[in-house]
Design a protein around this motif. Structure first.
Motif, PDB file in Angstrom:
ATOM      1  N   UNK A  21      21.789  67.994  14.522  1.00 57.90           N
ATOM      2  CA  UNK A  21      20.731  67.713  13.547  1.00 57.90           C
ATOM      3  C   UNK A  21      19.864  68.924  13.259  1.00 57.90           C
ATOM      4  N   UNK A  22      19.738  69.825  14.206  1.00 60.72           N
ATOM      5  CA  UNK A  22      18.881  70.993  14.005  1.00 60.72           C
ATOM      6  C   UNK A  22      19.606  72.246  14.460  1.00 60.72           C
ATOM      7  N   UNK A  23      20.334  72.862  13.601  1.00 54.95           N
ATOM      8  CA  UNK A  23      20.471  72.607  12.164  1.00 54.95           C
ATOM      9  C   UNK A  23      21.497  71.510  11.892  1.00 54.95           C
ATOM     10  N   UNK A  24      21.484  70.926  10.683  1.00 57.51           N
ATOM     11  CA  UNK A  24      22.463  69.899  10.353  1.00 57.51           C
ATOM     12  C   UNK A  24      23.872  70.482  10.340  1.00 57.51           C
ATOM     13  N   UNK A  25      24.786  69.772  10.965  1.00 57.10           N
ATOM     14  CA  UNK A  25      26.169  70.237  10.998  1.00 57.10           C
ATOM     15  C   UNK A  25      26.986  69.517  12.041  1.00 57.10           C
ATOM     16  N   UNK A  26      27.992  70.231  12.551  1.00 53.65           N
ATOM     17  CA  UNK A  26      28.929  69.668  13.523  1.00 53.65           C
ATOM     18  C   UNK A  26      29.239  70.693  14.598  1.00 53.65           C
ATOM     19  N   UNK A  27      29.475  70.205  15.807  1.00 55.51           N
ATOM     20  CA  UNK A  27      30.010  71.039  16.886  1.00 55.51           C
ATOM     21  C   UNK A  27      31.457  70.590  17.090  1.00 55.51           C
ATOM     22  N   UNK A  28      32.391  71.536  16.997  1.00 58.79           N
ATOM     23  CA  UNK A  28      33.815  71.238  17.160  1.00 58.79           C
ATOM     24  C   UNK A  28      34.302  71.842  18.463  1.00 58.79           C
ATOM     25  N   UNK A  29      34.988  71.031  19.273  1.00 57.81           N
ATOM     26  CA  UNK A  29      35.516  71.500  20.553  1.00 57.81           C
ATOM     27  C   UNK A  29      36.979  71.099  20.657  1.00 57.81           C
ATOM     28  N   UNK A  30      37.814  72.023  21.123  1.00 57.30           N
ATOM     29  CA  UNK A  30      39.223  71.719  21.330  1.00 57.30           C
ATOM     30  C   UNK A  30      40.103  72.397  20.314  1.00 57.30           C
ATOM     31  N   UNK A  31      41.086  71.640  19.807  1.00 54.42           N
ATOM     32  CA  UNK A  31      42.071  72.169  18.869  1.00 54.42           C
ATOM     33  C   UNK A  31      42.042  71.372  17.574  1.00 54.42           C
ATOM     34  N   UNK A  32      42.023  72.096  16.466  1.00 46.80           N
ATOM     35  CA  UNK A  32      41.981  71.461  15.147  1.00 46.80           C
ATOM     36  C   UNK A  32      43.260  71.802  14.410  1.00 46.80           C
ATOM     37  N   UNK A  33      44.216  70.872  14.475  1.00 48.33           N
ATOM     38  CA  UNK A  33      45.496  71.081  13.804  1.00 48.33           C
ATOM     39  C   UNK A  33      45.709  69.984  12.762  1.00 48.33           C
ATOM     40  N   UNK A  34      46.879  69.964  12.166  1.00 47.63           N
ATOM     41  CA  UNK A  34      47.166  69.039  11.064  1.00 47.63           C
ATOM     42  C   UNK A  34      46.952  67.576  11.445  1.00 47.63           C
ATOM     43  N   UNK A  35      47.157  67.231  12.709  1.00 48.69           N
ATOM     44  CA  UNK A  35      46.986  65.843  13.124  1.00 48.69           C
ATOM     45  C   UNK A  35      45.520  65.421  13.155  1.00 48.69           C
ATOM     46  N   UNK A  36      44.603  66.359  13.052  1.00 48.22           N
ATOM     47  CA  UNK A  36      43.168  66.057  13.128  1.00 48.22           C
ATOM     48  C   UNK A  36      42.414  66.327  11.829  1.00 48.22           C
ATOM     49  N   UNK A  37      43.122  66.677  10.760  1.00 45.40           N
ATOM     50  CA  UNK A  37      42.450  66.943   9.482  1.00 45.40           C
ATOM     51  C   UNK A  37      41.654  65.736   9.001  1.00 45.40           C
ATOM     52  N   UNK A  38      42.201  64.548   9.160  1.00 48.90           N
ATOM     53  CA  UNK A  38      41.500  63.332   8.735  1.00 48.90           C
ATOM     54  C   UNK A  38      40.195  63.135   9.485  1.00 48.90           C
ATOM     55  N   UNK A  39      40.212  63.421  10.792  1.00 49.70           N
ATOM     56  CA  UNK A  39      38.991  63.310  11.595  1.00 49.70           C
ATOM     57  C   UNK A  39      37.922  64.275  11.092  1.00 49.70           C
ATOM     58  N   UNK A  40      38.334  65.505  10.790  1.00 59.48           N
ATOM     59  CA  UNK A  40      37.381  66.503  10.284  1.00 59.48           C
ATOM     60  C   UNK A  40      36.846  66.086   8.918  1.00 59.48           C
ATOM     61  N   UNK A  41      37.726  65.635   8.025  1.00 58.48           N
ATOM     62  CA  UNK A  41      37.291  65.208   6.688  1.00 58.48           C
ATOM     63  C   UNK A  41      36.286  64.066   6.789  1.00 58.48           C
ATOM     64  N   UNK A  42      36.523  63.127   7.696  1.00 55.19           N
ATOM     65  CA  UNK A  42      35.612  61.998   7.888  1.00 55.19           C
ATOM     66  C   UNK A  42      34.253  62.472   8.400  1.00 55.19           C
ATOM     67  N   UNK A  43      34.272  63.391   9.363  1.00 56.23           N
ATOM     68  CA  UNK A  43      33.011  63.907   9.919  1.00 56.23           C
ATOM     69  C   UNK A  43      32.226  64.686   8.872  1.00 56.23           C
ATOM     70  N   UNK A  44      32.915  65.473   8.061  1.00 53.93           N
ATOM     71  CA  UNK A  44      32.234  66.226   7.000  1.00 53.93           C
ATOM     72  C   UNK A  44      31.644  65.280   5.967  1.00 53.93           C
TER      73      UNK A  44
END
Length: 117
Positions: A21-44
């Motif tokens: 929240x301060x600043x507004x955004x996201x913290x990403x941990x781990x691996x971001x591959x094609x199987x997780x694109x939907x999760x990222x799109x939802x979070x954004x």
């Protein structure tokens, strides 16, 4: 919004997405591959409209694929490119990938803070 986890096995977290929240955004941990694109799109999408700057803390992101970078660029370009997506704490591997692709090819993405969060 609560933290999201995409889990391969009970003890093996592939990706954790935590809103900040301060600043507004996201913290990403781990691996971001094609199987997780939907999760990222939802979070954004959950970040809402109207934000002029969104920060992503990538200190604990060990891998990102080109498709995820494209997804981030698409998010930054929505609304006519009014969103600035700041990438904080890039790991050397993620920074090398972005340098290879070229920041100029990723409009709306900006390198932010260096070092550990």
């Amino acid at each position: 919004m609560e933290a999201m986890e995409a889990v391969a096995h009970a003890d093996d977290t592939i990706l954790r997405i935590t809103p900040t929240t301060d600043p507004p955004g996201l913290r990403l941990e781990g691996e971001l591959d094609a199987t997780r694109h939907g999760d990222l799109a939802e979070a954004l999408s959950a970040l809402g409209d109207g934000a002029r700057e969104v920060r992503l803390d990538l200190d604990r992101l060990s891998f990102i694929d080109l498709g995820a970078l494209s997804l981030l660029t698409s998010f930054a370009e929505r609304g006519g490119g009014a969103v600035r997506l700041v990438l904080d704490h890039l790991s050397p591997d993620v920074e090398n990938l972005i340098e290879t692709v070229g920041w100029e090819r990723l409009p709306g993405l900006v390198q932010g803070r260096k070092g550990a969060s």
